[in-house]
Each structure stands twice: as structure tokens, then as C-alpha cells.
Design an enzyme around this catalytic site. Structure first.
Site, PDB file in Angstrom:
ATOM      1  CB  THR A 125       2.333   1.126  35.651  1.00 17.66           C
ATOM      2  OG1 THR A 125       1.336   2.131  35.820  1.00 17.66           O
ATOM      3  CG2 THR A 125       2.352   0.292  36.934  1.00 17.66           C
ATOM      4  CG  ASP A 126       1.570   6.441  35.443  1.00 20.41           C
ATOM      5  OD1 ASP A 126       0.889   5.398  35.573  1.00 20.41           O
ATOM      6  OD2 ASP A 126       1.186   7.406  34.749  1.00 20.41           O
ATOM      7  CD  GLU A 127      -2.457   2.640  37.070  1.00 20.51           C
ATOM      8  OE1 GLU A 127      -3.107   2.087  37.977  1.00 20.51           O
ATOM      9  OE2 GLU A 127      -2.808   2.644  35.887  1.00 20.51           O
ATOM     10  CE1 TYR A 152      -1.023  -3.324  36.586  1.00 23.21           C
ATOM     11  CE2 TYR A 152      -1.645  -1.036  36.932  1.00 23.21           C
ATOM     12  CZ  TYR A 152      -0.893  -1.983  36.257  1.00 23.21           C
ATOM     13  OH  TYR A 152      -0.019  -1.593  35.279  1.00 23.21           O
ATOM     14  CE  LYS A 156       3.819  -3.686  36.101  1.00 23.19           C
ATOM     15  NZ  LYS A 156       4.368  -4.645  35.077  1.00 23.19           N
TER      16      LYS A 156
HETATM   17  P1  TYD Z   1      -8.183   2.940  32.808  1.00 24.67           P
HETATM   18  O1  TYD Z   1      -8.218   2.980  31.317  1.00 24.67           O
HETATM   19  O2  TYD Z   1      -8.805   1.788  33.506  1.00 24.67           O
HETATM   20  O3  TYD Z   1      -6.657   3.112  33.243  1.00 24.67           O
HETATM   21  P2  TYD Z   1      -6.003   3.398  34.719  1.00 24.67           P
HETATM   22  O4  TYD Z   1      -7.047   3.356  35.760  1.00 24.67           O
HETATM   23  O5  TYD Z   1      -5.022   2.297  34.857  1.00 24.67           O
HETATM   24  O6  TYD Z   1      -5.383   4.746  34.593  1.00 24.67           O
HETATM   25  O7  TYD Z   1      -8.875   4.260  33.362  1.00 24.67           O
HETATM   26  C1  TYD Z   1      -8.421   5.534  32.956  1.00 24.67           C
HETATM   27  C2  TYD Z   1      -9.275   6.579  33.653  1.00 24.67           C
HETATM   28  O8  TYD Z   1     -10.615   6.493  33.127  1.00 24.67           O
HETATM   29  C3  TYD Z   1      -9.404   6.357  35.148  1.00 24.67           C
HETATM   30  O9  TYD Z   1      -9.466   7.624  35.796  1.00 24.67           O
HETATM   31  C4  TYD Z   1     -10.734   5.649  35.301  1.00 24.67           C
HETATM   32  C5  TYD Z   1     -11.553   6.204  34.157  1.00 24.67           C
HETATM   33  N1  TYD Z   1     -12.542   5.264  33.575  1.00 24.67           N
HETATM   34  C6  TYD Z   1     -13.870   5.669  33.372  1.00 24.67           C
HETATM   35  O10 TYD Z   1     -14.256   6.830  33.675  1.00 24.67           O
HETATM   36  N2  TYD Z   1     -14.739   4.781  32.833  1.00 24.67           N
HETATM   37  C7  TYD Z   1     -14.364   3.523  32.486  1.00 24.67           C
HETATM   38  O11 TYD Z   1     -15.223   2.734  32.002  1.00 24.67           O
HETATM   39  C8  TYD Z   1     -13.010   3.099  32.674  1.00 24.67           C
HETATM   40  C9  TYD Z   1     -12.548   1.734  32.304  1.00 24.67           C
HETATM   41  C10 TYD Z   1     -12.124   4.024  33.229  1.00 24.67           C
END
Ligand code: TYD
Length: 340
Positions: A125-127, A152, A156
Site C-alpha cells: 500500500t501507499d500508506e 496497519y 505492512k
Molecule cells: P478508508 O476508506 O478507511 O481508507 P484509508 O484510510 O486506508 O485511506 O478512508 C479513506 C478516507 O476517508 C480517509 O481519509 C478517512 C476517511 N473516512 C471518513 O471520512 N469516514 C469514514 O467513515 C471512513 C471509513 C473513512
């Protein structure tokens, strides 16, 4: 060619199995999957009787089951998807992330080395690179330093380091892909976009972490599958390739507004909830290496990806409705309704 796919009942893994079976008539696929909450047999119900496909239920952190699977199936290629992937769950309970993502990856590496696979492809992942300030135009490249900030991404990052170590130390022919956020069919409705789509279809609001200005890049899952296919067939052992979309960068709020417009609903469907601790601000990848060296391009625009996704979730309520009960409901209540 014999492919061992780990985590093939999950979102990206099941899309990859569909992709490979469609593209290559003469392959054998063994899917090793633990069947966690995110591993859903319904994701592959259409191909489960395909003679080219077999399934092993097992935990990649369990050395005995991993060894048995390699010994019996004798894979040429491993494509390793199996992972705990949800940042919010990793904040609540990091242990399982270390077990599956880090220890599990290492068990697979040991078996891949012992059984002389011709390629071990690690899906990452990019994270792992941390986050970028919202006012910065920086884009990470494959040479950027690691800087994970959530349990997380730390788990990774550790797995990526082990994969590279097996290349340098033992000569295992590995490749790694670090991908932007994926979207598409069979995506578990805990991540932002499938959660938003299914909530809207149920007449519920979209929980948005404030202020919604965080930036992610969204890639349609089929584009991720075609990128992995290119890397496995043409990528150079030892190399890492970034995979991402060509879309303009949009904030979470802008993406959800686009989605609401597609679903013909108003912005009153957005509800601000308590923010995630340590929330990464922005991810941005420079994926020019895979385009330059392997000729890969993403095919789907963000609009097209969202339209396809809305269409799929609208037609497949029977797939996601059962997922939004039981364990999920407990998680959802804990995450959004009772968090201090
Ligand atoms: P997510 O889908 O959990 O992926 P990641 O954090 O791995 O990138 O979240 C994507 C973005 O959306 C992140 O900035 C957090 C935001 N988010 C919300 O605003 N509300 C939510 O309910 C969730 C799950 C994420």
C-alpha cells in the site's frame, strides 16, 4: 502456470482471481484464505466449481498449513493479498495486524524460498510512506523513505522490508506493488466509498471525518489487477512498482459530493463524526515507473469508477446487506455511535 493467491476471498484478491481466470485459459489457482470477516465465499461463488480453481481455508501465520499448501499445490507464482487492511480496526486492535500482515508474510516467504517459486509478488500500500501535508505538491516515488503512522501501515511496512530482505539475502525473486486506495465491486462496506454507497442506498447518512479535506487517490480495482498482471509477467525481480490512477486529486468531501450527485442525493446526507486519531492527511504516488517500464496505464476515470461501483452495489444488495449485520453492526456501533 500455477498461481497461489493468498486472501483470494477478500476484495482485491477475489477481483484478481476473476481477472486471471478470464484472461488465462490454462492456469491453476489455489486460494489460501483464512475466511476472516472480510473474506467472503460469495465473492467467488460464480467460479467455485471451475476446475482450474481450488480453495484452502487457512491462516498464513500458521507455518504448518502454509507448508502443506505449498507442498501439495507446488505454485510457480505467489500473489500475496492476504492482510488485515482497515486503519480504524488497526487503531482499536493492532495485534491481529502484526500477526497476519507481518508474521503471515514471513511464513509465506519461508515457504516460497523452500519451494523455489519463480515469483513472489507482494501486494502493498501507499500508506507505508506515511502522509503528505495538504499544501504540498509532493508525490512519492519508489525511492521515498518509509514513514508509516498507523498500526496497519506499520505492519505492512514491516512486511515490505521482509520481502525485500528475502530478495537481497536469499535471492528470492520478489516484486512489490504499492497501490493507492482501491474501489470497485466486492469491497467490504467498512471503507469510505462502499460504506457511503450502501448507507445512501439504505437511506442513512455518510459518516465523514472532519473537516473532509484529506486527500486519497482512488483506483478502480480492475486497473490494480491489470497492473499486478503486468508486474508478474514483465516486472523485474527485486523491483517495486507504484500503482495509482491518473485522476485529479480530490478531497474526501469532493469525492463524496461527486458520489451524491451520481446517486441524485443532496449534501444533507453527509454527517461529520469524530475524527480518526493520527489521520493521514494525503497520499500521492508518482506511478510513472510502471507506465514507463511496463507500459501499464489505468483505464478507468474516477467518474467511471464511481458510476460502475454505484451500479454494482445497487444491483447486488443481496451481497452487501448480510455483511451489514452481526459483527459489522457491532463494529459500526463502536466506531461511529459510541466512540468518545
Ligand atoms: P478508508 O476508506 O478507511 O481508507 P484509508 O484510510 O486506508 O485511506 O478512508 C479513506 C478516507 O476517508 C480517509 O481519509 C478517512 C476517511 N473516512 C471518513 O471520512 N469516514 C469514514 O467513515 C471512513 C471509513 C473513512
Amino acid at each position: 502456470m500455477r498461481f497461489l493467491i493468498t486472501g483470494g476471498l477478500g476484495f482485491i484478491g477475489s477481483n484478481m482471481i476473476h481477472y486471471l481466470l478470464k484472461k488465462y485459459p490454462d492456469i491453476s489457482i489455489c486460494n489460501l484464505d483464512k475466511m476472516t470477516y472480510a473474506g467472503n465465499p460469495a465473492n467467488l461463488s460464480d467460479i467455485e466449481n471451475d476446475p482450474r480453481y481450488s480453495f484452502v481455508k487457512g491462516d498464513i501465520a500458521d507455518a504448518a498449513i502454509v507448508e502443506k499448501t505449498f507442498a501439495e499445490f507446488q505454485p510457480d507464482v505467489v500473489i500475496h493479498f492476504a492482510a488485515e487492511t482497515h486503519v480504524d480496526r488497526s487503531i482499536a486492535d493492532p495485534d491481529v495486524f502484526i500477526r497476519s500482515n507481518t508474521i503471515g508474510t514471513h511464513e509465506l516467504l519461508k515457504a516460497a524460498k523452500a519451494h523455489n517459486v519463480t515469483r513472489f509478488h507482494h501486494v502493498s500500500t501507499d500508506e507505508v510512506y506515511g502522509h503528505i501535508a495538504l499544501d504540498s505538491d509532493e508525490r512519492w516515488t519508489e525511492e521515498s523513505p518509509y514513514g508509516p503512522r498507523s498500526p496497519y501501515s506499520a505492519s505492512k511496512a514491516a512486511s515490505d522490508h521482509f520481502v525485500r530482505a528475502y530478495y537481497h539475502t536469499y535471492g528470492l525473486p520478489i516484486t512489490i506493488s504499492n497501490c493507492a486506495n482501491n474501489i470497485g465491486p466486492y469491497m467490504y462496506p467498512e471503507k469510505l466509498l462502499p460504506l457511503a454507497i450502501t448507507n445512501i442506498l439504505e437511506g442513512k447518512k455518510v459518516p465523514m471525518y472532519p473537516p473532509g479535506n484529506q486527500v486519497r487517490e482512488w483506483l478502480y480495482v480492475e486497473d490494480h489487477c491489470s497492473a499486478i498482471d503486468s508486474i508478474v509477467s514483465k516486472g523485474i525481480p527485486g523491483e517495486t512498482y507504484f500503482v495509482g490512477p491518473d485522476n485529479p486529486q480530490l478531497s474526501n468531501l469532493e469525492v463524496i459530493k461527486k458520489l451524491l450527485a451520481i446517486m441524485e442525493r443532496g449534501e444533507d446526507m453527509i454527517e461529520f463524526v469524530k475524527d480518526r486519531p493520527g489521520h493521514d492527511q494525503k497520499y500521492a504516488l508518482d506511478h510513472s515507473k510502471i507506465t514507463r517500464e511496463l507500459g501499464w496505464h489505468p483505464r478507468y476515470s474516477l467518474d467511471e469508477s464511481l458510476e460502475r461501483m454505484v451500479d454494482w452495489y445497487t444491483k447486488n444488495e443481496a451481497w452487501w446487506k448480510p455483511l451489514k449485520s452481526g459483527e459489522y453492526l457491532e463494529y459500526y456501533t463502536q466506531q461511529y455511535l459510541t466512540r468518545e
